[in-house]
Design a protein around this motif. Sequence first.
Motif, PDB file in Angstrom:
ATOM      1  N   MET A  76       0.672  -1.388  -0.094  1.00  0.00           N
ATOM      2  CA  MET A  76       0.056  -0.234   0.389  1.00  0.00           C
ATOM      3  C   MET A  76       0.651   1.214   0.831  1.00  0.00           C
ATOM      4  N   ASP A  77       0.405   2.293   0.082  1.00  0.00           N
ATOM      5  CA  ASP A  77       0.772   3.547  -0.548  1.00  0.00           C
ATOM      6  C   ASP A  77       0.877   4.159   1.289  1.00  0.00           C
ATOM      7  N   ASP A  78       2.347   4.347   1.663  1.00  0.00           N
ATOM      8  CA  ASP A  78       2.110   4.897   3.577  1.00  0.00           C
ATOM      9  C   ASP A  78       1.193   6.037   3.523  1.00  0.00           C
ATOM     10  N   SER A  79       0.565   6.368   2.700  1.00  0.00           N
ATOM     11  CA  SER A  79       0.029   7.860   2.836  1.00  0.00           C
ATOM     12  C   SER A  79      -1.897   6.747   3.584  1.00  0.00           C
ATOM     13  N   ALA A  80      -1.760   5.751   3.292  1.00  0.00           N
ATOM     14  CA  ALA A  80      -2.866   5.488   3.650  1.00  0.00           C
ATOM     15  C   ALA A  80      -2.626   4.754   6.217  1.00  0.00           C
ATOM     16  N   TYR A  81      -1.507   4.740   5.839  1.00  0.00           N
ATOM     17  CA  TYR A  81      -2.004   4.559   7.870  1.00  0.00           C
ATOM     18  C   TYR A  81      -3.021   5.133   8.464  1.00  0.00           C
ATOM     19  N   GLU A  82      -3.428   6.275   8.190  1.00  0.00           N
ATOM     20  CA  GLU A  82      -3.966   7.289   8.995  1.00  0.00           C
ATOM     21  C   GLU A  82      -5.175   6.466   8.791  1.00  0.00           C
ATOM     22  N   ASP A  83      -5.414   6.077   7.709  1.00  0.00           N
ATOM     23  CA  ASP A  83      -7.238   5.892   7.488  1.00  0.00           C
ATOM     24  C   ASP A  83      -6.975   4.115   7.833  1.00  0.00           C
ATOM     25  N   LEU A  84      -6.376   3.116   7.818  1.00  0.00           N
ATOM     26  CA  LEU A  84      -5.823   2.397   8.590  1.00  0.00           C
ATOM     27  C   LEU A  84      -6.190   1.746   9.631  1.00  0.00           C
ATOM     28  N   VAL A  85      -5.688   3.361  10.813  1.00  0.00           N
ATOM     29  CA  VAL A  85      -5.968   3.606  12.365  1.00  0.00           C
ATOM     30  C   VAL A  85      -7.746   3.745  12.645  1.00  0.00           C
ATOM     31  N   ARG A  86      -8.456   4.158  11.397  1.00  0.00           N
ATOM     32  CA  ARG A  86      -9.670   4.296  11.782  1.00  0.00           C
ATOM     33  C   ARG A  86     -10.114   3.054  11.431  1.00  0.00           C
ATOM     34  N   GLU A 102      -2.661  11.246  13.734  1.00  0.00           N
ATOM     35  CA  GLU A 102      -1.399  12.585  12.608  1.00  0.00           C
ATOM     36  C   GLU A 102      -0.182  11.254  12.464  1.00  0.00           C
ATOM     37  N   TYR A 103      -0.263  11.187  10.901  1.00  0.00           N
ATOM     38  CA  TYR A 103       1.368  10.343  10.287  1.00  0.00           C
ATOM     39  C   TYR A 103       2.031  11.247   9.954  1.00  0.00           C
ATOM     40  N   SER A 104       3.346  11.517   9.744  1.00  0.00           N
ATOM     41  CA  SER A 104       4.663  11.932   9.227  1.00  0.00           C
ATOM     42  C   SER A 104       5.747  10.648   8.694  1.00  0.00           C
ATOM     43  N   VAL A 105       6.409  11.372   8.085  1.00  0.00           N
ATOM     44  CA  VAL A 105       7.108  10.279   7.172  1.00  0.00           C
ATOM     45  C   VAL A 105       8.810  11.237   6.632  1.00  0.00           C
ATOM     46  N   ASN A 106       9.797  10.765   7.175  1.00  0.00           N
ATOM     47  CA  ASN A 106      10.657  12.055   7.298  1.00  0.00           C
ATOM     48  C   ASN A 106      12.086  10.872   6.614  1.00  0.00           C
ATOM     49  N   ALA A 107      12.449  11.141   4.776  1.00  0.00           N
ATOM     50  CA  ALA A 107      13.807  10.283   4.445  1.00  0.00           C
ATOM     51  C   ALA A 107      15.208  10.190   4.878  1.00  0.00           C
ATOM     52  N   SER A 135      11.341   0.582   3.016  1.00  0.00           N
ATOM     53  CA  SER A 135      10.384   0.591   2.337  1.00  0.00           C
ATOM     54  C   SER A 135       9.062   1.319   2.653  1.00  0.00           C
ATOM     55  N   LEU A 136       8.332   2.366   1.512  1.00  0.00           N
ATOM     56  CA  LEU A 136       7.322   2.300   2.009  1.00  0.00           C
ATOM     57  C   LEU A 136       5.623   1.646   1.177  1.00  0.00           C
ATOM     58  N   LYS A 137       6.367   0.827   0.463  1.00  0.00           N
ATOM     59  CA  LYS A 137       5.681   0.521  -0.156  1.00  0.00           C
ATOM     60  C   LYS A 137       4.607  -0.859  -0.082  1.00  0.00           C
ATOM     61  N   TRP A 138       5.251  -1.372   1.649  1.00  0.00           N
ATOM     62  CA  TRP A 138       4.578  -2.466   2.577  1.00  0.00           C
ATOM     63  C   TRP A 138       4.132  -1.985   3.699  1.00  0.00           C
ATOM     64  N   VAL A 139       2.783  -2.471   4.700  1.00  0.00           N
ATOM     65  CA  VAL A 139       2.977  -1.771   5.815  1.00  0.00           C
ATOM     66  C   VAL A 139       3.835  -2.586   7.138  1.00  0.00           C
ATOM     67  N   ALA A 140       4.272  -1.688   7.782  1.00  0.00           N
ATOM     68  CA  ALA A 140       4.901  -1.832   8.695  1.00  0.00           C
ATOM     69  C   ALA A 140       4.492  -2.779   9.712  1.00  0.00           C
ATOM     70  N   ASN A 141       5.713  -4.137   9.918  1.00  0.00           N
ATOM     71  CA  ASN A 141       5.330  -4.774  11.224  1.00  0.00           C
ATOM     72  C   ASN A 141       5.382  -3.879  12.428  1.00  0.00           C
ATOM     73  N   ASP A 142       5.982  -2.822  12.302  1.00  0.00           N
ATOM     74  CA  ASP A 142       6.042  -1.871  13.841  1.00  0.00           C
ATOM     75  C   ASP A 142       5.255  -1.639  14.146  1.00  0.00           C
ATOM     76  N   PHE A 143       3.872  -0.758  12.362  1.00  0.00           N
ATOM     77  CA  PHE A 143       2.539  -0.676  12.468  1.00  0.00           C
ATOM     78  C   PHE A 143       1.666  -1.287  13.302  1.00  0.00           C
ATOM     79  N   LEU A 144       1.501  -2.502  13.182  1.00  0.00           N
ATOM     80  CA  LEU A 144       0.743  -3.800  12.832  1.00  0.00           C
ATOM     81  C   LEU A 144       0.978  -3.967  15.197  1.00  0.00           C
ATOM     82  N   ASP A 145       2.297  -4.272  15.198  1.00  0.00           N
ATOM     83  CA  ASP A 145       3.009  -4.128  16.746  1.00  0.00           C
ATOM     84  C   ASP A 145       2.223  -2.795  17.648  1.00  0.00           C
ATOM     85  N   LEU A 146       2.289  -1.378  17.132  1.00  0.00           N
ATOM     86  CA  LEU A 146       1.737  -0.351  17.714  1.00  0.00           C
ATOM     87  C   LEU A 146      -0.004  -0.494  17.716  1.00  0.00           C
TER      88      LEU A 146
END
Length: 203
Positions: A76-86, A102-107, A135-146
């Motif tokens: 997925m596109d990383d911009s979908a994280y906020e939608d995933l939380v909801r 609120e989601y943000s990313v810095n390279a 990579s920002l193409k896949w859902v991060a395991n750390d997000f699922l852990d959160l």
Amino acid sequence: MTGPEYLEHIAQLLLQYGIIQKVTAEMKRHAGEELHRHATGSYLQRWEVSSACLLETLRHFLPEAPQRLVWFDAEMDDSAYEDLVRRFAAATSGEWSPEQVEYSVNADKNVGDFHCTLDVDVRGAAIHGEWTTPSLKWVANDFLDLIEHIAQTHLSGGFVAIPMHDQTMLFAYLPHSCVRDLAALLDLLEHQYPDFVTFAHTF
């Protein structure tokens, strides 16, 4: 224990917790077909058979309660994280209603990684999460852990991952007590398929 007895036990457990309101013959038939396929699959290890049997059964029974399910593509596109939380929050049927996500990313140009942060409110508590990913193409395991941390510390239920046969991810929101019962059930199935009398008096 026969296949029908096994399916009936799972059905009664879900009915007991009010997760589903009914179990139809068609639901049992579809679950039974998958149960038989996994149980007779010689390519699976014993623990894999046990896990597959339980999870496939849940997958066919839980569409009766679709509001408890969270489906998404792991790519997925990383911009979908906020939608995933909801969407995870929506699966709790009002128990968790975030007002701010609120989601943000810095390279990091030096190492080529991305540093992600997520801030969300959970029943009055402010939750902050951070993770680094190449990579920002896949859902991060750390997000699922959160998400799991939020469930364990602030909610009355947990998000149970139900493995799929492709890159789709499926989670079901179930009461912690039900999750514990299912875990105990899985532990039994990993060692043996007990007869129905033993099975019924486990919980």
